[in-house]
Design a protein around this motif. Structure first.
Motif, PDB file in Angstrom:
ATOM      1  N   LEU A 357       0.830  -1.210   0.000  1.00 19.44           N
ATOM      2  CA  LEU A 357       0.000   0.000   0.000  1.00 19.44           C
ATOM      3  C   LEU A 357       0.868   1.264   0.000  1.00 19.44           C
ATOM      4  N   PHE A 580      -5.071  -0.152  -6.913  1.00 17.68           N
ATOM      5  CA  PHE A 580      -5.023  -1.613  -6.765  1.00 17.68           C
ATOM      6  C   PHE A 580      -3.941  -2.233  -7.653  1.00 17.68           C
ATOM      7  N   TYR A 583      -0.579  -1.597  -5.938  1.00 15.84           N
ATOM      8  CA  TYR A 583      -0.470  -2.299  -4.667  1.00 15.84           C
ATOM      9  C   TYR A 583      -0.327  -3.807  -4.874  1.00 15.84           C
ATOM     10  N   MET A 584      -1.136  -4.348  -5.776  1.00 14.52           N
ATOM     11  CA  MET A 584      -1.065  -5.793  -5.985  1.00 14.52           C
ATOM     12  C   MET A 584       0.256  -6.195  -6.614  1.00 14.52           C
TER      13      MET A 584
ATOM     14  N   PRO B 488      -5.242   4.321   1.783  1.00 16.36           N
ATOM     15  CA  PRO B 488      -4.338   3.161   1.836  1.00 16.36           C
ATOM     16  C   PRO B 488      -3.059   3.451   2.624  1.00 16.36           C
ATOM     17  N   ALA B 492      -1.942   1.444   5.949  1.00 11.17           N
ATOM     18  CA  ALA B 492      -0.676   0.706   5.962  1.00 11.17           C
ATOM     19  C   ALA B 492       0.174   1.129   7.153  1.00 11.17           C
TER      20      ALA B 492
END
Lengths: 657, 657
Positions: A357, A580, A583-584, B488, B492
């Motif tokens: 993140l 996303f 982050y992924m 996020p 985190a």
């Protein structure tokens, strides 16, 4: 229009060079019978997957063409088919050469690392150069014929839909096979990776090709085309023909820079091959900057456009480097994750999740800086041009990226064929270099996708003819909310698909170990084809619902809430999509390397409790970084292009105005 | 202005009823010496935490007041202090009664479930009724004095900053203690949960109070106040005094409905206590609807405002129920996650992660539907009124929610005091009811926060006097991108904080087992205070950087990119904030219940491989659902309010206009 010939010729040149490299690689020796047998099985599996996938794609493309013909116009339908064909052929061509290059790299490695490197790299370059060649040639010719970027939108939509299937389908395939092979083979039965007794081993090797070569190529192809088309659209709207041609000219310069760059990549004796790859990228950047300046200056464009180009290019490099920081085995984040594995899998996961993140921050700041700078220099068109600048080095980026799965496969073949330690060792070194490039490429691909979708967003507004997308209007913010859940929903459906499919694969691998007598002792051959088939069928079954759902929701929002709300929807999907995707990709990469770090002997090394915890993290990260994360880039392009392409219809039939 | 007396009186009434219930609970017997000793240790720990936290908060509030005095005006500074005091007292008061109610519930359980239930529920109701009482009284009086909602903004900012600290700090505390107690106690040493030999057991019990009672109360208090203030702002702008008063009147009706509702909650013999709690909520909803209709009709407001109110109320219930679907032990998602645990921790995590992401869809659709409906009935003011409608039943919601940690504590005391199986059993039943309410409350809290921040977003635009927030302007989309990474990043940083702090706790617990002779055999007492101290200090240390960072970035975006970009920033943070809040809360809840489902005997039951995998999922989910997820609601309120409060300054000194 004469400059358009430069564009078309550079596209042709790129394709010719790709063909030359293809023949160059094909002519190499393919090694012992055993090696050829293994490579043959991988090829068979990959081609089986491609066949099945292309059949499904054919049906989809035909249906989509029909829809475009009925509801829109002939030109869009035609360019759509051509775009699909270009994307599909680039993927196919890249795959074919990768499937030849793998075993030839293994064979060349018998003579040393320096001999093996160019085989793998030129194999990758075939993919890199054919992608940019086909894109530049296709767009150049179509613009020459139609003279209107609006009609070429179909080309980009074609490229994107094929990419979405290639990326998402390949991603599901590769992780199905990977998890299936690992969980039963390594964990339950206790045989090493790439062991030929493992029924899923061929499917796993096939996965590297269909997921990483064809998938990643398709991903960048799609951003590349979309950035060019949207810059052409905005250019035509603001500056007429010369504005529409500049993106193509810049792309042509990028192609020439990449061709030169590819031939300058060479590993010196004893040098880290990763360095050679990075050097190639930097040389290409430098060459491109010079050529871009020349073309902008000589053609009499505003020099501010050059600055916009460079803003994008710099942002691309910065994003690549920061995503490397968060996933590199030599940096703090990965080492902290590895350290935290000592307290168990849960803390490993929480730490990786958190760093994933945090990793989005520098990349987003980079994207924002490039956007603001490009806009400052040349307005919305400047933003589009910066996306083109960033993607100009695509030829080189894809070449070094496609190199990765080729050496990975080569290593697999060496292990299955039982070659000496030394050969496997030098292939290991080549593979490690591939992994670093992969991390950088992923960051680059997401950054490029972000700038591209921002540029598509601007051209969407241009196409539907709205002056603003006003968040103070409740239907626009509702659109943004709906858009915001599309990327998470899409990711979740894909990951559940991987889980379901992996479950089927695990059952099959277990069955084979149970039912085939003598398999464990190496006296009988497993039924590889069956595993390949499960992965293939499942991948297609699992990718269709999320893809169609995303397209359907896009159209529903447009037809119900209107074009301005659809603009909000696109913005919402871009925001969460980029978050996303970054982050992924980064969390997945970090977990992977944390495991490798422990395997190097830290915190108890292989087999320790920390290692077991890190394996859990790695398995969670796998579909993050190889399935869901990278598919999001393409998803964002597809829904932006669907919105733009269907804009005339939505404008006519929407409920809310 | 006479109707304002209704508001003020209803606030006073609510506080009086809370006092009455407080005395009612305090007068109950507190059980044997052993029980009182345990309860005393919990109380000591909790009060130590509160003391330290309130000292830190005092410093922060003083600094903030000074800033407001220097840069803004005296009125805002004053209302800010009052808001902070109200929020802090509500939290403190709720805690004190919870710390009395826990052991009294245990003692009452000796006479049966029906006797224990009202002690715990009335304990919770003290919190619920004091929150709404203080809010309504405070806002009513301040509006009577100043007559301008703009000056009351400070009250809301005060409430929100205190809430953020209470929620985030409590969340870090509770998970630090929980992970520390579980990982060493249950996993390494092999003693059961709540065993008095575990040095972290008191810290764990304290955590239930500071995290769940004080934290959740603060969270909803903050949304409650913010929704009222922003509705007052928009109402004053559109309709003058009557528009500003309506939200307060509706809140007063909600307070009255909740007081009646609280006294109607009763468990019949043999009935599931969860049913009694839900019945209370439904009765309150019904009563509130009738009262709201009466007040709108009798005061001559447009009936469309009543429909907007009901739209919010219905959305609240729908969101609560769907989040229950995704986290309930009796539904498919949790059972699929439990089933997937058989293939190991990684698949359990991926499945829970995916369902968590999918769970955001129905809630967001509910929020969107309420927004569109409320807007259709009464424009932007309607959206604000719908948030007020949703939050009108806060008194009842918080009462049933605060009940949960009280019975959880009561169970812990019973186990540590070694009471009979039967008593622990009936407390177990009461606890299970608490868990269901908790899931519903969390969904409700997020939905309420979403509508509240949308309403704050609208009032922000009203305050800065901009007509639109146009996403076509690159600095606005850049603002949105920056806003999108705040939630996020904040999550985190909090989760890493939990990890770091848990690590310190684990070391300490291990040390005590190693160094205190006779601890394991039960002959020596562990040093509980030391563990409480570690959790306390760490929680404060870890919550300050992310909180200050978020506030700082908000101001930087405003001063550098201007008010319109700051609007984009707020929208971006709302989009990802709601997505992450829903996903973290629901994934965490689902993992928790998947573990419990396996413990009921499915898929091998307790101790099986599936169970071990599910424990990993539960541990990952803990800081998701109890630390990061719920803190996001408050974070969104805080940054919206910071933007609104500092708007006059930003308008004057911004770089970009």
């Amino acid at each position: 229009m004469d400059v358009l010939m430069i564009v078309i010729l550079s596209g042709l040149l790129s394709i010719l060079v790709a063909l030359y490299l293809f023949l160059h690689v094909s002519r190499r020796e393919s090694g012992s019978e055993k090696m050829r047998e293994i490579a043959g099985a991988i090829r068979e599996g990959a081609i089986a997957f491609m066949k099945r996938q292309y059949t499904a794609l054919g049906v989809f493309t035909a249906a989509m063409t029909l829809i475009l013909l009925i509801f829109l116009d002939r030109e869009t339908a035609l360019t759509y088919v051509i775009g699909s064909l270009c994307s599909a052929s680039a993927g196919y061509f890249g795959m074919i050469v990768a499937l030849k290059a793998n075993v030839r790299t293994t064979n060349a490695a018998l003579e040393g690392l320096e001999k093996a490197f160019p085989v793998a790299f030129y194999g990758g370059a075939v993919m890199g150069l054919s992608i940019v060649g086909l894109a530049v040639l296709g767009l150049g010719v179509l613009y020459r014929i139609f003279g209107d970027p609006n009609l070429i939108l179909g080309f980009s939509l074609g490229a994107s839909t094929i990419s979405l299937f290639a990326k998402a389908g390949g991603g599901v395939y590769t992780k199905t096979a990977d998890i299936g092979a690992d969980l039963v083979g390594k964990v339950e039965v206790g045989i090493p990776e790439d062991d030929p007794r493992n029924p899923a081993v061929i499917a796993d090797n096939v996965g590297d090709n269909v997921g990483d070569v064809a998938g990643m190529g398709a991903d960048i192809f799609d951003s590349y085309v979309a950035s060019l088309v949207s810059a052409m659209l905005l250019g035509a709207a603001y500056y007429g023909v010369s504005g529409a041609i500049l993106p193509l000219l810049l792309a042509a310069m990028g192609v020439i820079a990449a061709i030169i760059g590819v031939f300058l990549v060479r590993v010196r004796r004893g040098e880290d091959p990763g360095k050679a790859l990075n050097r190639g990228t930097y040389i290409t950047c430098l060459l491109f900057s010079i050529l871009a300046f020349a073309v902008i200056y000589l053609q009499g464009y505003d020099l501010n456009l050059f600055y916009s180009t460079i803003a994008g290019l710099v942002a691309g490099v910065v994003i690549g480097v920061t995503s490397d920081y968060f996933t590199s085995i030599n940096r703090r984040p990965v080492q902290v994750i590895a350290e935290s594995s000592q307290t168990g899998a849960a803390i490993n996961l929480l730490t990786g999740f958190s760093y994933g993140l945090i990793s989005i921050v520098p990349s987003i700041v980079g994207i924002c800086a490039a956007t603001i700078a490009a806009w400052f220099f040349a307005g919305l068109y400047g933003i589009a041009i910066s996306a083109v600048g960033m993607l100009s080095i695509t030829g080189m980026i894809v070449s070094s990226d496609a190199y990765g799965p080729i050496v990975d496969n080569a290593k697999g073949i060496a292990e299955q064929a039982g070659l000496e330690e030394e050969v496997v060792g030098s292939l290991d070194l080549l593979d490690a270099a591939g992994n670093t490039t992969k991390a950088i490429t992923k960051g680059f691909a997401i950054g490029a996708a972000a700038l591209t979708v921002l540029s598509l967003f601007a051209s969407y507004a241009e196409i539907v003819g709205i002056e603003r997308i006003d968040l103070m209007k409740p239907h626009v913010i509702v659109g943004a909310f709906i858009g915001a859940f599309i990327p998470p929903l899409f990711s979740a459906m894909l990951i559940l698909g991987v889980g379901r499919n992996a479950f089927r694969m695990i059952e099959e691998v277990r069955r084979q170990f149970r039912e085939i007598p003598g398999l464990m002792e190496g006296r009988a051959r497993p039924d590889y084809a069956r595993c390949v088939d499960i992965a293939t069928k499942g991948a297609l079954r699992e990718l269709i619902p999320p893809s169609l759902l995303s397209i359907a929701i896009t159209l529903i929002v447009g037809f119900v809430l209107g074009v301005e709300a659809l603009g909000g929807y696109l913005a919402g999907s871009i925001l969460t999509g980029i978050v996303f995707a970054l982050y992924m990709a980064n969390a997945g990469g970090a977990w992977d390397n944390a495991k490798k770090y422990i395997e190097e002997g830290y915190f108890g090394g292989k087999g320790s409790e920390a290692h077991k915890a890190a394996v859990v993290g790695d398995t969670v990260g796998d579909p993050f970084k190889d399935t869901a994360g990278p598919s999001l880039n393409t998803l964002l392009c597809v829904i932006s292009l669907v919105a733009s392409t269907f804009a005339p219809l939505i404008l006519r039939y929407t409920l809310l105005r």
